[in-house]
Design an enzyme around this catalytic site. Structure first.
Site, PDB file in Angstrom:
ATOM      1  N   GLU A   1       1.177 -11.288   5.091  1.00 33.35           N
ATOM      2  CA  GLU A   1       1.868 -10.412   4.122  1.00 33.35           C
ATOM      3  C   GLU A   1       1.811 -10.981   2.705  1.00 33.35           C
ATOM      4  OE1 GLU A   1       5.355  -8.351   5.527  1.00 33.35           O
ATOM      5  OE2 GLU A   1       4.636  -8.530   7.577  1.00 33.35           O
TER       6      GLU A   1
HETATM    7  N1  COS Z   1       4.476  -2.340  -6.960  1.00 32.75           N
HETATM    8  C1  COS Z   1       3.964  -1.248  -7.558  1.00 32.75           C
HETATM    9  N2  COS Z   1       2.773  -1.252  -8.188  1.00 32.75           N
HETATM   10  C2  COS Z   1       2.090  -2.397  -8.235  1.00 32.75           C
HETATM   11  C3  COS Z   1       2.577  -3.580  -7.643  1.00 32.75           C
HETATM   12  C4  COS Z   1       3.819  -3.516  -6.990  1.00 32.75           C
HETATM   13  N3  COS Z   1       4.358  -4.587  -6.389  1.00 32.75           N
HETATM   14  N4  COS Z   1       1.685  -4.569  -7.849  1.00 32.75           N
HETATM   15  C5  COS Z   1       0.670  -4.020  -8.562  1.00 32.75           C
HETATM   16  N5  COS Z   1       0.936  -2.709  -8.781  1.00 32.75           N
HETATM   17  C6  COS Z   1       0.116  -1.773  -9.529  1.00 32.75           C
HETATM   18  C7  COS Z   1      -0.082  -2.278 -10.943  1.00 32.75           C
HETATM   19  O1  COS Z   1       0.962  -1.864 -11.782  1.00 32.75           O
HETATM   20  C8  COS Z   1      -1.388  -1.654 -11.326  1.00 32.75           C
HETATM   21  O2  COS Z   1      -1.180  -0.317 -11.694  1.00 32.75           O
HETATM   22  P1  COS Z   1      -1.841   0.281 -13.035  1.00 32.75           P
HETATM   23  O3  COS Z   1      -3.324   0.003 -12.889  1.00 32.75           O
HETATM   24  O4  COS Z   1      -1.472   1.711 -12.996  1.00 32.75           O
HETATM   25  O5  COS Z   1      -1.232  -0.507 -14.152  1.00 32.75           O
HETATM   26  C9  COS Z   1      -2.177  -1.628 -10.028  1.00 32.75           C
HETATM   27  O6  COS Z   1      -1.197  -1.691  -8.982  1.00 32.75           O
HETATM   28  C10 COS Z   1      -3.138  -2.791  -9.915  1.00 32.75           C
HETATM   29  O7  COS Z   1      -2.374  -3.969 -10.112  1.00 32.75           O
HETATM   30  P2  COS Z   1      -3.025  -5.383 -10.382  1.00 32.75           P
HETATM   31  O8  COS Z   1      -4.075  -5.260 -11.464  1.00 32.75           O
HETATM   32  O9  COS Z   1      -1.932  -6.367 -10.582  1.00 32.75           O
HETATM   33  O10 COS Z   1      -3.789  -5.624  -9.008  1.00 32.75           O
HETATM   34  P3  COS Z   1      -4.642  -6.843  -8.509  1.00 32.75           P
HETATM   35  O11 COS Z   1      -5.879  -6.282  -7.918  1.00 32.75           O
HETATM   36  O12 COS Z   1      -4.763  -7.873  -9.571  1.00 32.75           O
HETATM   37  O13 COS Z   1      -3.783  -7.407  -7.291  1.00 32.75           O
HETATM   38  C11 COS Z   1      -2.054  -8.644  -6.167  1.00 32.75           C
HETATM   39  C12 COS Z   1      -2.459  -7.784  -7.364  1.00 32.75           C
HETATM   40  C13 COS Z   1      -2.827  -9.934  -6.090  1.00 32.75           C
HETATM   41  C14 COS Z   1      -0.576  -8.933  -6.359  1.00 32.75           C
HETATM   42  C15 COS Z   1      -2.250  -7.805  -4.870  1.00 32.75           C
HETATM   43  O14 COS Z   1      -3.630  -7.602  -4.620  1.00 32.75           O
HETATM   44  C16 COS Z   1      -1.631  -8.443  -3.652  1.00 32.75           C
HETATM   45  O15 COS Z   1      -0.424  -8.323  -3.416  1.00 32.75           O
HETATM   46  N6  COS Z   1      -2.456  -9.111  -2.816  1.00 32.75           N
HETATM   47  C17 COS Z   1      -1.993  -9.647  -1.558  1.00 32.75           C
HETATM   48  C18 COS Z   1      -2.248  -8.653  -0.486  1.00 32.75           C
HETATM   49  C19 COS Z   1      -1.467  -8.963   0.735  1.00 32.75           C
HETATM   50  O16 COS Z   1      -0.276  -9.229   0.698  1.00 32.75           O
HETATM   51  N7  COS Z   1      -2.146  -8.894   1.876  1.00 32.75           N
HETATM   52  C20 COS Z   1      -1.490  -9.151   3.095  1.00 32.75           C
HETATM   53  C21 COS Z   1      -2.142  -8.396   4.148  1.00 32.75           C
HETATM   54  S1  COS Z   1      -1.323  -6.984   4.566  1.00 32.75           S
HETATM   55  S2  COS Z   1      -0.053  -7.629   5.912  1.00 32.75           S
END
Ligand code: COS
Length: 379
Positions: free
Chosen positions: A363
Site C-alpha cells: 500500500e
Molecule cells: N489524492 C488525490 N489526488 C492525488 C493524490 C491524492 N492522495 N495524490 C496525487 N493526486 C493527484 C495529483 O493532484 C495530480 O493531479 P493533477 O495532475 O490534476 O494535478 C495527479 O494525481 C498526479 O499526481 P502526481 O504528479 O503527484 O503523481 P505521481 O505520478 O508523481 O505519483 C505518488 C504520486 C508517488 C504519490 C503515487 O504514484 C503513489 O502513491 N505511489 C504509490 C502507489 C502505491 O501505494 N502502490 C501500492 C500498491 S496498491 S496496494
C-alpha cells in the site's frame, strides 16, 4: 479531546478479540506454515460482518467509521497479520466503489461482498509499483462504445485466487500516463480473465497473493467506475483511506510481539535473575512501549481526521509509515530479547518479524510515504 473508545467500539473490540483468541491465534502458526487460511475461518470472519466493515449501511454493510475499523484491524493484527490482510483487502477494494461508484454499481458490488465474498484491489503490475501512474494494462474501448477490452497482467494481488469481485485499474489511453488510468469492476470468471501464479511469501502467509491475467477480457461500460481517466485519483483516494489501516495492523503486530517478549523476559532467568530486571532489557521494553503508544495515536488521529471529513492524506502516510517502521523495529527487538527462543518457530515472534516487513512495503512503500509527507509538508 477524548482518547477512550466509546461503548459501542468497546463492544465491537471485545467481539473481535474473542474471535481472534478462539479462531485465529490457535491456528496462526499452522496457517503460516501451510500458506492459507484455516478451513472455515473466512465464514467465521464473515459471520461477524468483518468483510463489510467499510460498506455503507444503506448498502447492507456495517458502515463503520475509520477509527472503529482501525481498532478492529489492530485486534486482527495481534492474532495474525495474514488474516488481517485478507480482511483489510476487502476494505481496500471497497473504497474505489464507495468513492466513485454509482448507485447501481454500489448495489451490485456490495451485494456480492455482503454474501460473504472477498474482493481484491488490482493496481500493481510487474513493472508498476511505486510509480502507480505507469500502469500498462490496457483498456481499449470497443468500437460500439459499449465497453472495454482489458489486456495486461497484475501482480501481488491480495485475495487474487479467493476474491469473487475485483477493482482493476487499466489505462484507456494508448499513450499511457496518469490521465488515462481508469477503474473497472471485474467479476471472477469473466471471459479472458484468469488467475496467474500464487506467490510463496516471507510473511502474511495466511493471505493469498496472486497474479491476475487479462487477455481480451471484455468489461461492459456499466462496470467502469467514474469517468475515463479518473482512475489515478480514485486509486490515490483509496490508498489514503486504507493506509491508516495498514498502520493499525502494524500496531497489532507490534503489540503482540511486545507482549510475548515481556512475558518471556519476566520468566527467563540468567545470572540468577529474570532478564526483565536488567536495565538494558528494560530500556528496550520502554522504547517498544513508547513507540507502540505513539503509533496507535497517530493511526487513530489519521482515522479521526478522515471521520471528520478533513483532508488527511499526509496524516494517513504518517500513520502508515510510522506504525510499520515501529512494527519492524519492535518485532526485531522482541526477537532480540528472546534470543535463540525468539529465532525458532516454537515461539510466535519470528513470525511477527516476517509479517511486519510487508507493512513497510505494501500500500505504498515507506519511501513513497515519506515522499508524500515531505511534499504535503513543504508545498
Ligand atoms: N489524492 C488525490 N489526488 C492525488 C493524490 C491524492 N492522495 N495524490 C496525487 N493526486 C493527484 C495529483 O493532484 C495530480 O493531479 P493533477 O495532475 O490534476 O494535478 C495527479 O494525481 C498526479 O499526481 P502526481 O504528479 O503527484 O503523481 P505521481 O505520478 O508523481 O505519483 C505518488 C504520486 C508517488 C504519490 C503515487 O504514484 C503513489 O502513491 N505511489 C504509490 C502507489 C502505491 O501505494 N502502490 C501500492 C500498491 S496498491 S496496494
Amino acid at each position: 479531546m477524548d482518547f477512550a473508545y466509546n461503548d459501542e467500539q468497546q463492544e465491537i473490540i471485545k467481539v473481535v478479540r474473542d474471535l481472534v483468541e478462539k479462531e485465529i491465534i490457535p491456528y496462526a502458526s499452522e496457517m503460516d506454515e501451510k500458506g492459507k487460511l484455516h478451513d472455515g475461518l473466512l465464514e467465521k470472519l464473515a459471520a461477524q460482518g468483518l468483510l463489510g466493515v467499510a460498506i455503507p449501511e444503506e448498502y447492507g454493510g456495517a458502515g463503520l467509521d475509520a477509527a472503529t475499523i482501525a481498532a478492529i484491524y489492530e485486534e486482527l493484527g495481534k492474532g495474525c497479520a495474514g488474516v488481517a490482510t485478507t480482511v483489510a483487502a476487502n476494505a481496500l477494494a471497497s473504497y474505489p466503489v464507495i468513492i466513485a461508484g454509482n448507485d447501481d454499481q454500489k448495489t451490485r458490488y456490495f451485494d456480492i461482498i455482503n454474501q460473504d465474498k472477498l474482493a481484491a484491489f488490482a493496481l500493481t503490475e510487474p513493472g508498476t509499483g511505486s510509480d502507480a501512474g505507469s500502469v500498462s494494462t490496457r483498456a481499449q474501448k470497443t468500437e460500439d462504445g459499449k465497453g472495454y477490452v482489458l489486456n495486461g497482467t497484475k501482480c501481488f494481488i491480495t485475495n487474487g485466487a479467493l476474491a469473487e469481485v475485483f477493482v482493476v485499474f487499466a489505462n484507456a489511453r494508448k499513450s499511457g500516463g496518469v490521465r488515462g488510468l481508469t477503474a473497472f469492476i471485474v467479476r471472477k470468471g469473466a471471459q479472458g480473465f484468469t488467475i496467474g501464479k500464487e506467490e510463496n511469501k516471507m510473511g502474511i502467509r495466511a493471505s493469498n497473493t496472486t497474479e491476475l491475467v487479462f487477455q481480451d477480457c471484455y468489461v461492459p461500460m456499466e462496470n467502469r467506475l467514474g469517468r475515463e481517466g479518473q482512475g489515478f485519483r480514485i486509486a490515490m483516494n483509496t490508498l489514503d483511506a486504507a493506509r491508516p489501516f495498514v498502520g493499525a495492523v502494524s500496531v497489532g503486530i507490534a503489540e503482540a510481539a511486545f507482549r510475548a517478549c515481556c512475558e518471556y523476559a519476566k520468566v527467563r532467568v540468567q545470572f540468577g535473575k529474570p532478564i526483565a530486571s536488567f536495565e538494558m532489557v528494560q530500556g528496550m521494553i520502554a522504547d517498544m512501549a513508547m513507540q507502540i503508544e505513539g503509533a496507535r495515536l497517530l493511526v487513530q488521529r489519521a482515522c479521526w481526521m478522515k471521520d471528520q471529513g478533513m483532508e488527511f492524506s499526509r496524516e494517513a502516510a504518517i500513520a502508515k509509515c510510522n506504525a510499520s517502521d515501529v512494527a519492524m523495529n519492535v518485532t526485531v527487538n522482541a526477537v532480540q530479547v528472546m534470543g535463540g527462543y525468539g529465532y525458532i518457530k516454537e515461539y510466535p515472534v519470528e513470525k511477527y518479524m516476517r509479517d511486519a516487513k510487508i507493512m513497510q512495503i505494501y500500500e505504498g512503500t515507506n519511501q513513497i510515504q515519506r515522499l508524500v509527507i515531505a511534499n504535503k509538508t513543504l508545498y
